[in-house]
Design a protein around this motif. Structure first.
Motif, PDB file in Angstrom:
ATOM      1  N   SER A 174       0.776  -1.200   0.227  1.00  0.00           N
ATOM      2  CA  SER A 174       0.056  -0.057   0.400  1.00  0.00           C
ATOM      3  C   SER A 174       0.884   1.888  -0.035  1.00  0.00           C
ATOM      4  CB  SER A 174      -1.230   0.011   1.177  1.00  0.00           C
ATOM      5  OG  SER A 174      -2.012  -0.706   1.294  1.00  0.00           O
ATOM      6  N   GLY A 175       0.351   2.086  -0.648  1.00  0.00           N
ATOM      7  CA  GLY A 175       1.266   3.260  -0.617  1.00  0.00           C
ATOM      8  C   GLY A 175       1.721   4.508  -1.424  1.00  0.00           C
ATOM      9  N   ILE A 176       1.846   3.128  -2.781  1.00  0.00           N
ATOM     10  CA  ILE A 176       2.021   3.539  -4.074  1.00  0.00           C
ATOM     11  C   ILE A 176       1.071   3.474  -4.972  1.00  0.00           C
ATOM     12  CG2 ILE A 176       3.759   2.259  -6.225  1.00  0.00           C
ATOM     13  CD1 ILE A 176       5.619   1.342  -3.713  1.00  0.00           C
ATOM     14  N   CYS A 190       1.491   1.741 -10.022  1.00  0.00           N
ATOM     15  CA  CYS A 190       2.679   1.262 -10.301  1.00  0.00           C
ATOM     16  C   CYS A 190       2.225   0.340  -9.131  1.00  0.00           C
ATOM     17  CB  CYS A 190       3.750   2.167  -9.695  1.00  0.00           C
ATOM     18  SG  CYS A 190       4.176   3.040 -11.286  1.00  0.00           S
ATOM     19  N   GLU A 191       1.219  -0.019  -8.525  1.00  0.00           N
ATOM     20  CA  GLU A 191       1.327  -0.786  -7.301  1.00  0.00           C
ATOM     21  C   GLU A 191       2.426  -2.345  -7.645  1.00  0.00           C
ATOM     22  OE1 GLU A 191      -2.036  -0.979  -9.222  1.00  0.00           O
ATOM     23  OE2 GLU A 191      -1.204   0.038  -8.124  1.00  0.00           O
ATOM     24  N   GLU A 192       1.920  -2.933  -9.057  1.00  0.00           N
ATOM     25  CA  GLU A 192       2.030  -3.902  -9.444  1.00  0.00           C
ATOM     26  C   GLU A 192       3.568  -3.662 -10.193  1.00  0.00           C
ATOM     27  OE1 GLU A 192       1.216  -0.826 -13.088  1.00  0.00           O
ATOM     28  OE2 GLU A 192      -0.137  -2.030 -11.200  1.00  0.00           O
ATOM     29  N   GLY A 238       5.155   9.601 -11.881  1.00  0.00           N
ATOM     30  CA  GLY A 238       6.482  10.428 -12.362  1.00  0.00           C
ATOM     31  C   GLY A 238       6.317  10.327 -10.435  1.00  0.00           C
ATOM     32  N   LEU A 239       5.182  10.513  -9.773  1.00  0.00           N
ATOM     33  CA  LEU A 239       5.366  10.531  -8.078  1.00  0.00           C
ATOM     34  C   LEU A 239       5.436   9.326  -7.796  1.00  0.00           C
ATOM     35  CD1 LEU A 239       2.277  13.475  -7.066  1.00  0.00           C
ATOM     36  CD2 LEU A 239       4.769  13.945  -6.893  1.00  0.00           C
ATOM     37  N   VAL A 244       8.565   4.126  -6.452  1.00  0.00           N
ATOM     38  CA  VAL A 244       9.589   2.720  -6.736  1.00  0.00           C
ATOM     39  C   VAL A 244      10.299   2.751  -6.060  1.00  0.00           C
ATOM     40  CG1 VAL A 244       9.406   1.421  -8.477  1.00  0.00           C
ATOM     41  CG2 VAL A 244       7.085   2.053  -7.693  1.00  0.00           C
ATOM     42  N   THR A 245      11.192   3.983  -6.747  1.00  0.00           N
ATOM     43  CA  THR A 245      12.939   3.920  -6.475  1.00  0.00           C
ATOM     44  C   THR A 245      12.700   3.302  -5.260  1.00  0.00           C
ATOM     45  OG1 THR A 245      12.742   6.117  -6.899  1.00  0.00           O
ATOM     46  CG2 THR A 245      12.992   4.290  -8.918  1.00  0.00           C
TER      47      THR A 245
END
Length: 313
Positions: A174-176, A190-192, A238-239, A244-245
Protein backbone atom coordinates in the motif's frame (compact mmCIF):
# COMPACT_ATOMS: atom_id res chain seq x y z
CA UNK A 1 -3.29 -25.56 -13.39
CA UNK A 2 -6.43 -23.77 -12.20
CA UNK A 3 -7.01 -20.05 -11.90
CA UNK A 4 -8.92 -17.86 -9.48
CA UNK A 5 -10.04 -14.61 -11.11
CA UNK A 6 -10.14 -11.53 -8.86
CA UNK A 7 -12.03 -8.35 -9.69
CA UNK A 8 -11.58 -5.48 -7.23
CA UNK A 9 -14.57 -3.10 -7.06
CA UNK A 10 -15.37 -0.02 -5.03
CA UNK A 11 -18.42 1.91 -6.29
CA UNK A 12 -22.02 1.39 -7.42
CA UNK A 13 -21.37 3.94 -10.15
CA UNK A 14 -19.58 1.18 -12.07
CA UNK A 15 -22.40 -1.35 -11.69
CA UNK A 16 -22.84 -1.85 -15.43
CA UNK A 17 -19.07 -2.08 -15.91
CA UNK A 18 -18.86 -4.70 -13.15
CA UNK A 19 -21.69 -6.68 -14.76
CA UNK A 20 -19.91 -6.76 -18.09
CA UNK A 21 -16.58 -7.70 -16.48
CA UNK A 22 -18.19 -10.61 -14.62
CA UNK A 23 -20.02 -11.75 -17.74
CA UNK A 24 -16.77 -11.78 -19.71
CA UNK A 25 -15.16 -14.03 -17.08
CA UNK A 26 -18.14 -16.39 -17.13
CA UNK A 27 -17.86 -16.67 -20.94
CA UNK A 28 -14.25 -17.87 -21.01
CA UNK A 29 -13.36 -20.83 -23.23
CA UNK A 30 -11.41 -22.22 -20.25
CA UNK A 31 -13.57 -21.65 -17.16
CA UNK A 32 -12.10 -20.04 -14.08
CA UNK A 33 -11.70 -22.17 -10.97
CA UNK A 34 -13.56 -19.45 -9.08
CA UNK A 35 -14.53 -15.78 -9.41
CA UNK A 36 -13.76 -13.51 -6.47
CA UNK A 37 -15.22 -10.01 -6.16
CA UNK A 38 -13.37 -7.90 -3.59
CA UNK A 39 -15.33 -4.86 -2.39
CA UNK A 40 -13.30 -1.91 -1.11
CA UNK A 41 -15.00 -0.84 2.13
CA UNK A 42 -18.48 -0.34 0.64
CA UNK A 43 -21.00 -2.43 2.67
CA UNK A 44 -23.99 -1.57 0.46
CA UNK A 45 -22.17 -2.64 -2.70
CA UNK A 46 -20.98 -5.80 -0.93
CA UNK A 47 -24.54 -6.83 -0.07
CA UNK A 48 -25.82 -5.97 -3.54
CA UNK A 49 -23.12 -8.06 -5.22
CA UNK A 50 -23.76 -11.04 -2.90
CA UNK A 51 -27.43 -10.97 -3.92
CA UNK A 52 -26.71 -10.49 -7.62
CA UNK A 53 -23.87 -13.03 -7.98
CA UNK A 54 -24.45 -16.06 -5.70
CA UNK A 55 -22.14 -18.07 -7.97
CA UNK A 56 -19.20 -15.81 -7.10
CA UNK A 57 -17.22 -15.38 -3.90
CA UNK A 58 -17.95 -11.84 -2.72
CA UNK A 59 -15.72 -10.55 0.08
CA UNK A 60 -14.88 -7.24 1.69
CA UNK A 61 -11.37 -5.82 1.57
CA UNK A 62 -9.80 -6.79 4.89
CA UNK A 63 -6.76 -4.57 4.39
CA UNK A 64 -6.16 -0.85 4.00
CA UNK A 65 -8.45 0.93 1.56
CA UNK A 66 -7.22 0.89 -2.00
CA UNK A 67 -6.34 -1.40 -4.86
CA UNK A 68 -3.32 -3.00 -3.19
CA UNK A 69 -5.37 -4.02 -0.16
CA UNK A 70 -8.10 -5.38 -2.43
CA UNK A 71 -5.63 -7.48 -4.39
CA UNK A 72 -4.07 -8.85 -1.22
CA UNK A 73 -7.52 -9.80 0.05
CA UNK A 74 -8.24 -11.54 -3.24
CA UNK A 75 -5.01 -13.53 -3.06
CA UNK A 76 -5.72 -14.56 0.55
CA UNK A 77 -9.22 -15.71 -0.45
CA UNK A 78 -8.19 -17.60 -3.60
CA UNK A 79 -7.75 -21.37 -3.80
CA UNK A 80 -6.43 -21.56 -7.36
CA UNK A 81 -2.78 -22.18 -8.17
CA UNK A 82 -2.88 -19.00 -10.28
CA UNK A 83 -4.54 -15.70 -9.35
CA UNK A 84 -5.61 -13.53 -12.29
CA UNK A 85 -6.66 -9.89 -11.94
CA UNK A 86 -9.15 -8.10 -14.17
CA UNK A 87 -10.10 -4.44 -13.83
CA UNK A 88 -13.72 -3.75 -12.90
CA UNK A 89 -14.10 -1.55 -16.00
CA UNK A 90 -12.62 -4.09 -18.43
CA UNK A 91 -13.98 -6.86 -20.63
CA UNK A 92 -11.95 -10.01 -21.28
CA UNK A 93 -11.93 -11.77 -24.65
CA UNK A 94 -13.17 -15.39 -24.45
CA UNK A 95 -9.63 -16.79 -24.80
CA UNK A 96 -8.10 -14.48 -22.19
CA UNK A 97 -7.80 -16.95 -19.33
CA UNK A 98 -6.59 -19.79 -21.53
CA UNK A 99 -3.80 -17.61 -22.95
CA UNK A 100 -2.70 -16.48 -19.49
CA UNK A 101 -2.57 -20.05 -18.20
CA UNK A 102 -0.54 -21.24 -21.19
CA UNK A 103 2.10 -18.62 -20.41
CA UNK A 104 2.89 -20.42 -17.16
CA UNK A 105 4.00 -23.49 -19.09
CA UNK A 106 7.29 -21.76 -19.91
CA UNK A 107 10.20 -22.37 -17.49
CA UNK A 108 10.61 -19.91 -14.65
CA UNK A 109 7.42 -17.93 -15.34
CA UNK A 110 5.79 -16.60 -12.18
CA UNK A 111 3.65 -13.85 -13.73
CA UNK A 112 1.91 -13.30 -17.06
CA UNK A 113 0.42 -10.08 -18.41
CA UNK A 114 -1.79 -9.70 -21.46
CA UNK A 115 -2.60 -7.08 -24.07
CA UNK A 116 -5.01 -4.35 -23.03
CA UNK A 117 -6.78 -2.39 -25.76
CA UNK A 118 -8.55 0.94 -25.08
CA UNK A 119 -12.32 1.16 -25.47
CA UNK A 120 -12.82 4.90 -25.96
CA UNK A 121 -16.04 6.41 -24.61
CA UNK A 122 -16.26 8.62 -27.68
CA UNK A 123 -15.79 5.45 -29.79
CA UNK A 124 -12.56 6.58 -31.37
CA UNK A 125 -9.11 7.63 -30.22
CA UNK A 126 -8.54 11.37 -29.77
CA UNK A 127 -6.35 12.50 -32.67
CA UNK A 128 -3.79 14.07 -30.34
CA UNK A 129 -3.40 10.98 -28.10
CA UNK A 130 0.01 9.27 -28.66
CA UNK A 131 0.13 5.46 -28.72
CA UNK A 132 3.33 5.65 -26.68
CA UNK A 133 1.30 6.95 -23.73
CA UNK A 134 -1.59 4.45 -23.73
CA UNK A 135 -0.31 3.42 -20.30
CA UNK A 136 -1.94 6.60 -18.97
CA UNK A 137 -5.33 4.95 -19.55
CA UNK A 138 -4.20 1.52 -18.34
CA UNK A 139 -3.54 0.02 -21.78
CA UNK A 140 -0.73 -1.62 -23.70
CA UNK A 141 1.44 1.07 -25.29
CA UNK A 142 3.78 1.41 -28.24
CA UNK A 143 7.19 0.28 -27.07
CA UNK A 144 6.00 -2.93 -25.45
CA UNK A 145 6.75 -6.24 -27.22
CA UNK A 146 4.54 -7.24 -30.14
CA UNK A 147 5.04 -10.95 -29.44
CA UNK A 148 5.30 -13.18 -26.38
CA UNK A 149 8.41 -12.04 -24.48
CA UNK A 150 9.85 -11.55 -20.99
CA UNK A 151 9.24 -8.07 -19.52
CA UNK A 152 10.18 -6.29 -16.32
CA UNK A 153 6.62 -5.88 -15.05
CA UNK A 154 3.08 -6.63 -16.13
CA UNK A 155 0.15 -4.18 -16.06
CA UNK A 156 -2.05 -4.82 -13.05
CA UNK A 157 -5.47 -4.79 -14.70
CA UNK A 158 -4.64 -7.74 -16.96
CA UNK A 159 -2.26 -10.00 -15.11
CA UNK A 160 -1.87 -13.36 -13.41
CA UNK A 161 0.60 -14.66 -10.82
CA UNK A 162 1.37 -17.91 -9.07
CA UNK A 163 -0.60 -17.56 -5.84
CA UNK A 164 2.05 -19.01 -3.53
CA UNK A 165 4.70 -16.67 -4.93
CA UNK A 166 2.56 -13.58 -4.26
CA UNK A 167 2.20 -14.56 -0.61
CA UNK A 168 5.87 -15.52 -0.34
CA UNK A 169 7.12 -12.02 -1.22
CA UNK A 170 4.58 -10.15 0.88
CA UNK A 171 1.90 -9.22 -1.62
CA UNK A 172 1.22 -5.74 -2.97
CA UNK A 173 2.42 -2.76 -0.95
CA UNK A 174 0.00 0.00 0.00
CA UNK A 175 1.04 3.62 -0.39
CA UNK A 176 2.18 3.25 -4.02
CA UNK A 177 -0.92 2.27 -5.97
CA UNK A 178 -4.39 3.76 -6.12
CA UNK A 179 -6.09 4.55 -2.84
CA UNK A 180 -9.41 6.15 -2.07
CA UNK A 181 -7.63 9.47 -1.74
CA UNK A 182 -5.82 8.80 -5.01
CA UNK A 183 -9.10 8.28 -6.82
CA UNK A 184 -10.24 11.71 -5.74
CA UNK A 185 -7.01 13.58 -6.43
CA UNK A 186 -3.92 12.16 -8.12
CA UNK A 187 -4.44 9.10 -10.36
CA UNK A 188 -1.52 7.20 -8.83
CA UNK A 189 -0.39 3.76 -9.94
CA UNK A 190 2.68 1.49 -10.08
CA UNK A 191 1.75 -1.00 -7.35
CA UNK A 192 2.21 -3.84 -9.84
CA UNK A 193 5.54 -2.39 -11.04
CA UNK A 194 7.00 -2.35 -7.55
CA UNK A 195 5.59 -5.82 -6.84
CA UNK A 196 7.06 -7.39 -9.98
CA UNK A 197 10.50 -5.87 -9.42
CA UNK A 198 10.51 -6.87 -5.75
CA UNK A 199 9.48 -10.41 -6.69
CA UNK A 200 12.26 -10.87 -9.23
CA UNK A 201 14.81 -9.31 -6.86
CA UNK A 202 13.90 -11.73 -4.08
CA UNK A 203 13.53 -14.74 -6.39
CA UNK A 204 16.31 -14.50 -9.01
CA UNK A 205 15.51 -16.34 -12.20
CA UNK A 206 11.80 -15.57 -11.99
CA UNK A 207 10.25 -14.49 -15.28
CA UNK A 208 7.46 -12.03 -16.02
CA UNK A 209 5.96 -12.80 -19.40
CA UNK A 210 3.98 -10.65 -21.81
CA UNK A 211 1.39 -12.71 -23.68
CA UNK A 212 -0.34 -10.63 -26.39
CA UNK A 213 -2.99 -13.31 -27.00
CA UNK A 214 -4.46 -12.66 -23.55
CA UNK A 215 -6.59 -9.71 -24.64
CA UNK A 216 -8.94 -7.45 -22.71
CA UNK A 217 -10.67 -4.20 -23.57
CA UNK A 218 -10.33 -1.43 -21.00
CA UNK A 219 -12.97 1.30 -20.92
CA UNK A 220 -11.66 4.85 -21.17
CA UNK A 221 -14.09 7.42 -19.83
CA UNK A 222 -14.57 10.81 -21.48
CA UNK A 223 -12.75 12.42 -18.57
CA UNK A 224 -9.67 10.30 -19.32
CA UNK A 225 -9.79 11.30 -22.98
CA UNK A 226 -9.02 14.89 -22.00
CA UNK A 227 -5.58 16.45 -22.14
CA UNK A 228 -5.91 17.67 -18.55
CA UNK A 229 -6.23 14.09 -17.32
CA UNK A 230 -3.34 12.99 -19.54
CA UNK A 231 -1.06 15.60 -18.06
CA UNK A 232 -2.18 14.87 -14.49
CA UNK A 233 -1.70 11.14 -14.99
CA UNK A 234 1.85 11.67 -16.28
CA UNK A 235 2.71 13.82 -13.25
CA UNK A 236 1.21 11.22 -10.91
CA UNK A 237 3.26 8.50 -12.60
CA UNK A 238 6.39 10.45 -11.80
CA UNK A 239 5.35 10.72 -8.15
CA UNK A 240 4.68 6.98 -8.06
CA UNK A 241 8.01 6.15 -9.71
CA UNK A 242 9.79 8.05 -6.94
CA UNK A 243 8.09 5.76 -4.42
CA UNK A 244 8.98 2.69 -6.47
CA UNK A 245 12.67 3.60 -6.67
CA UNK A 246 12.73 4.16 -2.92
CA UNK A 247 11.60 0.54 -2.50
CA UNK A 248 13.57 -1.27 -5.22
CA UNK A 249 16.38 1.11 -6.25
CA UNK A 250 16.78 3.36 -9.28
CA UNK A 251 18.59 0.83 -11.48
CA UNK A 252 15.71 -1.66 -11.58
CA UNK A 253 13.01 0.91 -10.87
CA UNK A 254 13.80 3.06 -13.91
CA UNK A 255 15.42 0.65 -16.38
CA UNK A 256 12.38 0.31 -18.66
CA UNK A 257 11.51 4.00 -18.33
CA UNK A 258 14.96 5.11 -19.45
CA UNK A 259 14.77 2.95 -22.57
CA UNK A 260 11.27 4.23 -23.33
CA UNK A 261 12.28 7.87 -22.84
CA UNK A 262 15.53 7.63 -24.79
CA UNK A 263 14.34 5.61 -27.78
CA UNK A 264 10.57 5.09 -28.12
CA UNK A 265 9.44 8.62 -27.27
CA UNK A 266 11.87 10.50 -29.59
CA UNK A 267 10.91 8.16 -32.43
CA UNK A 268 7.25 8.77 -31.62
CA UNK A 269 7.67 12.54 -31.72
CA UNK A 270 9.48 12.35 -35.05
CA UNK A 271 6.79 10.03 -36.39
CA UNK A 272 4.12 12.53 -35.39
CA UNK A 273 5.88 15.37 -37.18
CA UNK A 274 6.32 13.20 -40.27
CA UNK A 275 2.63 12.26 -40.24
CA UNK A 276 1.73 15.95 -40.01
CA UNK A 277 3.92 16.73 -43.03
CA UNK A 278 2.05 14.01 -44.92
CA UNK A 279 -1.29 15.64 -44.18
CA UNK A 280 -2.32 14.24 -40.78
CA UNK A 281 -2.38 17.37 -38.64
CA UNK A 282 -3.14 15.24 -35.59
CA UNK A 283 0.50 14.18 -35.80
CA UNK A 284 1.58 17.54 -34.43
CA UNK A 285 -0.75 17.05 -31.47
CA UNK A 286 0.69 13.61 -30.82
CA UNK A 287 4.26 14.89 -31.05
CA UNK A 288 3.45 17.75 -28.68
CA UNK A 289 1.69 15.43 -26.24
CA UNK A 290 4.77 13.19 -26.14
CA UNK A 291 6.96 16.15 -25.19
CA UNK A 292 4.51 17.36 -22.52
CA UNK A 293 3.91 13.86 -21.19
CA UNK A 294 7.62 13.18 -20.76
CA UNK A 295 8.24 16.57 -19.16
CA UNK A 296 5.37 16.19 -16.67
CA UNK A 297 6.43 12.65 -15.77
CA UNK A 298 10.01 13.73 -15.12
CA UNK A 299 8.79 16.71 -13.10
CA UNK A 300 6.58 14.45 -10.99
CA UNK A 301 9.54 12.16 -10.34
CA UNK A 302 11.73 15.09 -9.29
CA UNK A 303 9.05 16.48 -6.96
CA UNK A 304 8.38 13.04 -5.49
CA UNK A 305 12.09 12.38 -4.92
CA UNK A 306 12.59 15.74 -3.19
CA UNK A 307 9.60 15.13 -0.93
CA UNK A 308 10.90 11.69 0.07
CA UNK A 309 14.36 13.08 0.85
CA UNK A 310 12.81 15.87 2.94
CA UNK A 311 10.69 13.33 4.84
CA UNK A 312 13.78 11.28 5.70
CA UNK A 313 15.80 14.25 6.92
Amino acid sequence: MNTSVVICVYTDERWEDIRQAVESVENQTRPAHELILVVDHNPDLHLRLKREYPQAIVVENTHEKGLSGGKNTGVATANGEIVAFLDDDAVADPGWLEALEEGFQEPGVVGVGGRTDPLWASERRPRWFPYEFDWTVGCTYRGMPAVRAPIRNVMGGNAAFLRDVVAEVGGFHSGIGRSVQGRKSRPLGCEETEFCIRLTQRKPGSVMLFEPRAVIGHKVSRQRERFAYFRSRCYAEGLSKALVTREVGTQDGLASERAHAMKTLPLGALRGVGEALRGDLGGLGRAGAIVVGLAWTVWGYVVGSVRLKAARS
